[in-house]
Motif scaffolding. Structure first.
Motif, mmCIF file in Angstrom:
data_model
loop_
_atom_site.group_PDB
_atom_site.id
_atom_site.type_symbol
_atom_site.label_atom_id
_atom_site.label_comp_id
_atom_site.label_asym_id
_atom_site.label_seq_id
_atom_site.Cartn_x
_atom_site.Cartn_y
_atom_site.Cartn_z
ATOM 1 N N CYS A 1 -63.496 44.876 -16.654
ATOM 2 C CA CYS A 1 -62.827 46.116 -17.017
ATOM 3 C C CYS A 1 -62.951 46.319 -18.525
ATOM 4 O O CYS A 1 -62.519 45.462 -19.297
ATOM 5 C CB CYS A 1 -61.359 46.098 -16.608
ATOM 6 N N TYR A 2 -63.559 47.413 -18.916
ATOM 7 C CA TYR A 2 -63.696 47.779 -20.328
ATOM 8 C C TYR A 2 -63.112 49.165 -20.547
ATOM 9 O O TYR A 2 -62.905 49.929 -19.592
ATOM 10 C CB TYR A 2 -65.170 47.788 -20.749
ATOM 11 N N TYR A 3 -62.850 49.468 -21.789
ATOM 12 C CA TYR A 3 -62.324 50.776 -22.146
ATOM 13 C C TYR A 3 -63.101 51.373 -23.307
ATOM 14 O O TYR A 3 -63.618 50.660 -24.159
ATOM 15 C CB TYR A 3 -60.851 50.669 -22.573
ATOM 16 N N GLU A 4 -63.151 52.691 -23.316
ATOM 17 C CA GLU A 4 -63.504 53.429 -24.520
ATOM 18 C C GLU A 4 -62.297 54.283 -24.863
ATOM 19 O O GLU A 4 -61.737 54.965 -23.996
ATOM 20 C CB GLU A 4 -64.732 54.307 -24.290
ATOM 21 N N LYS A 5 -61.894 54.237 -26.100
ATOM 22 C CA LYS A 5 -60.671 54.926 -26.520
ATOM 23 C C LYS A 5 -60.947 55.596 -27.861
ATOM 24 O O LYS A 5 -61.082 54.933 -28.882
ATOM 25 C CB LYS A 5 -59.525 53.916 -26.643
ATOM 26 N N VAL A 6 -61.059 56.912 -27.834
ATOM 27 C CA VAL A 6 -61.451 57.659 -29.030
ATOM 28 C C VAL A 6 -60.343 58.635 -29.396
ATOM 29 O O VAL A 6 -59.798 59.326 -28.526
ATOM 30 C CB VAL A 6 -62.776 58.421 -28.785
#
Length: 251
Positions: free
Chosen positions: A202-207
């Motif tokens: 599980c990975y995230y991108e958070k911008v």
């Protein structure tokens, strides 16, 4: 690097980009990006800026260097910089006398000065602290020479939120990525889950959901002059509700 969006890292991890961008899975998920569109953007942008022959260009947050490589083919002297050591190692296979790559934190200015600094494909707004995003903007400006141009190619937050696809599945190289997208008050977040080689990931991108007025406020604080704003890679006018991109030219 990436537009929007370990072995598991929680969303509170303020360095999600350091883990996700350094994995092979990031490059697998995004392998089908439109390279011709990227090249068309570089053609339009460099022509608009009227960069001198053999201009010194910095591609900041270059990933594996797709923009850097093409810019060098156009005749510019290019430096590609990225925090991901794995991406830089891959990009460095393309080095020549006019193209070099290095690991670099975008919050720090370069000693060398450039005719143009490009920060492309929503490679801004990664940091939790507002001050770190401000430092990145200042570092871009401080890496320019007297006549240099800074370019930030960011998502258009209004359009992204309006057309957000909450969930999708995408299978690439036999790996099925389960993607969720959502927003909170400050961020646009992409959650990426998949199973490979007997493990769940599980990975995230958070911008940061930065709008034009947010960039304008940072630029005013830093004494940066915003020259022009475009809404897509053909450099058409920016419309707050409908434009695909927020492209800012400054010095």
């Amino acid at each position: 690097m990436s537009d929007l969006t370990t072995q598991t890292h929680p969303i509170e991890d303020d360095q999600w980009y350091a883990s996700w961008f350094d994995t092979p899975y990031y490059h697998i998920l995004y392998k089908e990006r439109n390279y011709r569109e990227a090249q068309l953007f570089m053609d339009n942008l460099t022509q608009y800026l009227n960069l001198p022959e053999k201009a010194k260009v910095l591609d900041l947050a270059c990933g594996r260097g797709r923009h850097s490589i093409y810019l060098s083919q156009l005749g510019y002297d290019v430096t590609g910089a990225d925090l991901s050591a794995n991406s830089i190692a891959e990009a460095s296979k393309n080095e020549n006398h006019h193209l070099r790559f290095e690991v670099h934190d975008m919050r720090e200015p370069f000693e060398a000065k450039f005719d143009a600094v490009f920060n492309l494909f929503t490679s801004f707004g990664y940091f939790d602290e507002d001050e770190d995003n401000y430092k990145t903007l200042v570092a871009i400006h401080d890496s320019l020479n007297e006549y240099g141009f800074g370019v930030i190619d960011f998502m258009n937050v209004e359009q992204v939120i309006d057309e957000l696809v909450p969930e999708e599945e995408k299978t690439v190289d036999g790996i099925t990525f389960h993607i969720k997208r959502y927003t909170d008050e400050k961020y646009i977040i992409k959650e990426i889950r998949f199973h490979d080689k007997g493990q769940d990931f599980c990975y995230y991108e958070k911008v940061r959901a930065l709008r034009l007025e947010d960039f304008q406020a940072m630029m005013e604080r830093a004494g940066i002059y915003l020259l022009d704003i475009f809404g897509d890679y053909k450099l058409k006018k920016f419309y707050k509700k409908t434009s695909e991109r927020l492209i800012m030219i400054f010095k």
